[in-house]
Design an enzyme around this catalytic site. Structure first.
Site, PDB file in Angstrom:
ATOM      1  N   LYS A  90      17.102  45.767  50.836  1.00 14.14           N
ATOM      2  CA  LYS A  90      17.667  44.537  50.287  1.00 14.14           C
ATOM      3  C   LYS A  90      17.594  43.431  51.320  1.00 14.14           C
ATOM      4  CE  LYS A  90      22.019  43.256  50.140  1.00 14.14           C
ATOM      5  NZ  LYS A  90      23.452  43.182  49.839  1.00 14.14           N
ATOM      6  N   ARG A 133      28.489  44.325  43.327  1.00 20.26           N
ATOM      7  CA  ARG A 133      28.281  45.461  44.249  1.00 20.26           C
ATOM      8  C   ARG A 133      29.264  45.425  45.411  1.00 20.26           C
ATOM      9  NH1 ARG A 133      27.375  45.068  49.765  1.00 20.26           N
ATOM     10  NH2 ARG A 133      25.744  46.416  50.568  1.00 20.26           N
ATOM     11  N   MET A 245      36.354  42.464  53.645  1.00 19.00           N
ATOM     12  CA  MET A 245      34.997  42.352  53.125  1.00 19.00           C
ATOM     13  C   MET A 245      34.169  41.288  53.831  1.00 19.00           C
ATOM     14  SD  MET A 245      35.776  44.662  50.983  1.00 19.00           S
ATOM     15  CE  MET A 245      34.209  44.850  50.134  1.00 19.00           C
TER      16      MET A 245
END
Length: 335
Positions: A90, A133, A245
């Site tokens: 990715k 995701r 995150m």
């Protein structure tokens, strides 16, 4: 004239490259953003996350590489991955000036290799899918680590990703109030209004209030180590779960380092978390427990109701691979 004898023979010419068999070469599939965005949802993303984190326990997990473009403000990350059957990479981009073009700052593209030839079999644009995701890793950590009766969610960050995080957490815990903390009060209020319009109860709040009230805290910001931490360690109540995150590159930081002394810390991959996750700022002796080991019941997650648990998400390529394969499967495409 001196006779030098016969000329040495020329080396044999290399054999010609074999012609590719027609059935061995395929044109790469291109799956555009509009299609993957229409197909992805929280359930698909969470199922893919479970499969990916389970695979981290015994499979290979390759390190990610974060670099910048020709303009140092533009950054991109390469996340390679391989399962027993597929491999790919990715490319996640962050171009901060994109809003002036009417485009999101973040985008993601996944390249899936043809496992027979090493050529590209498919190119999937995953901008929206990547937001799902990332939030799915958060939701998985909350499902495994947060108190079962958690009802109040604090979200630090009011940008594009924060809304996905709030929605994903609300699917795995009975959240009845969402507190949005942002540097820009207007953006925090706007996100709260958006979530409220979707059926959630949400409002903007200050950092200390959110920490005092929340059972689950999600940090989804672009904060860096030179910035003050998002909150003070002493504001976090015993029993709180935090999913971090935002720190996914060297030099980024959201938490007060003192919190590591009070918390049990979980991560996607320990080596990467120490290099580019929130744990790059943790004390040297901090124990990092891979979330995959909790998922597969090789170790325990929350042990006591008063545990402060931290999930350090630096991002793994396996999650991108399993998400791409899940989207292809939904389209009835087998590669």
């Amino acid at each position: 004239m001196t006779d030098t004898g016969p000329a040495a023979p020329s080396p044999p010419a290399p054999p010609p490259e074999p012609a590719a068999r027609p059935d061995a070469v395929r044109a790469p599939l291109f799956i555009p953003e509009e299609l993957t965005a229409a197909l992805v949802d929280e359930e698909l993303a969470l199922d893919a996350a479970r499969a990916a984190f389970a695979a981290t326990v015994e499979g290979a997990v390759f390190p990610s590489l974060a670099v910048h473009g020709s303009d140092p403000r533009n950054r991109f990350t390469l996340k390679p991955s391989a399962s027993a059957t597929h491999a790919g990479v990715k490319i996640g981009t962050y171009w901060p000036d994109n809003p002036t073009l009417g485009l999101p700052r973040h985008h993601s593209t996944f390249l899936l290799f043809d496992q027979r030839t090493g050529r590209i079999a498919a190119v999937l644009e995953l901008g929206t899918a990547n937001a799902h995701r990332t939030a799915a890793a958060d939701a998985l950590a909350v499902d495994l680590l947060a108190p079962s009766g958690a009802t109040t969610l604090g979200v630090f960050g009011a940008g594009h990703q924060a809304g996905y995080e709030a929605r994903a957490v609300a699917r795995v815990r009975p959240i009845d109030e969402i507190l949005i903390v942002g540097r820009d009060n207007g953006r925090a209020a706007h996100l709260a209004a958006t979530l409220t319009a979707e059926g959630h109860v949400a409002r903007a709040a200050g950092a200390e209030e959110a920490c005092a009230s929340a059972d689950v805290i999600v940090t989804a910001t672009t904060a860096r180590a030179e910035d003050p931490p998002l909150f003070e360690s002493g504001w976090i109540r015993p029993g709180t779960h935090l999913s971090c995150m935002g720190a996914d590159a060297p030099g980024k930081r959201e938490l007060p380092p003192a919190l590591f002394d009070r918390a049990r810390v979980f991560c996607d991959v320990a080596e990467q978390a120490r290099r580019m996750g929130e744990s790059q700022h943790a004390p040297e002796g901090t124990v990092l427990v891979p979330l995959g080991e909790v998922l597969t019941r090789r170790t325990r997650g929350r042990i006591d109701d008063r545990d402060i648990t931290v999930f350090d998400s630096s991002g793994i390529g396996l999650q991108d691979l399993y998400l791409a394969l899940a989207l292809l499967k939904k389209m009835d495409i087998c590669l």
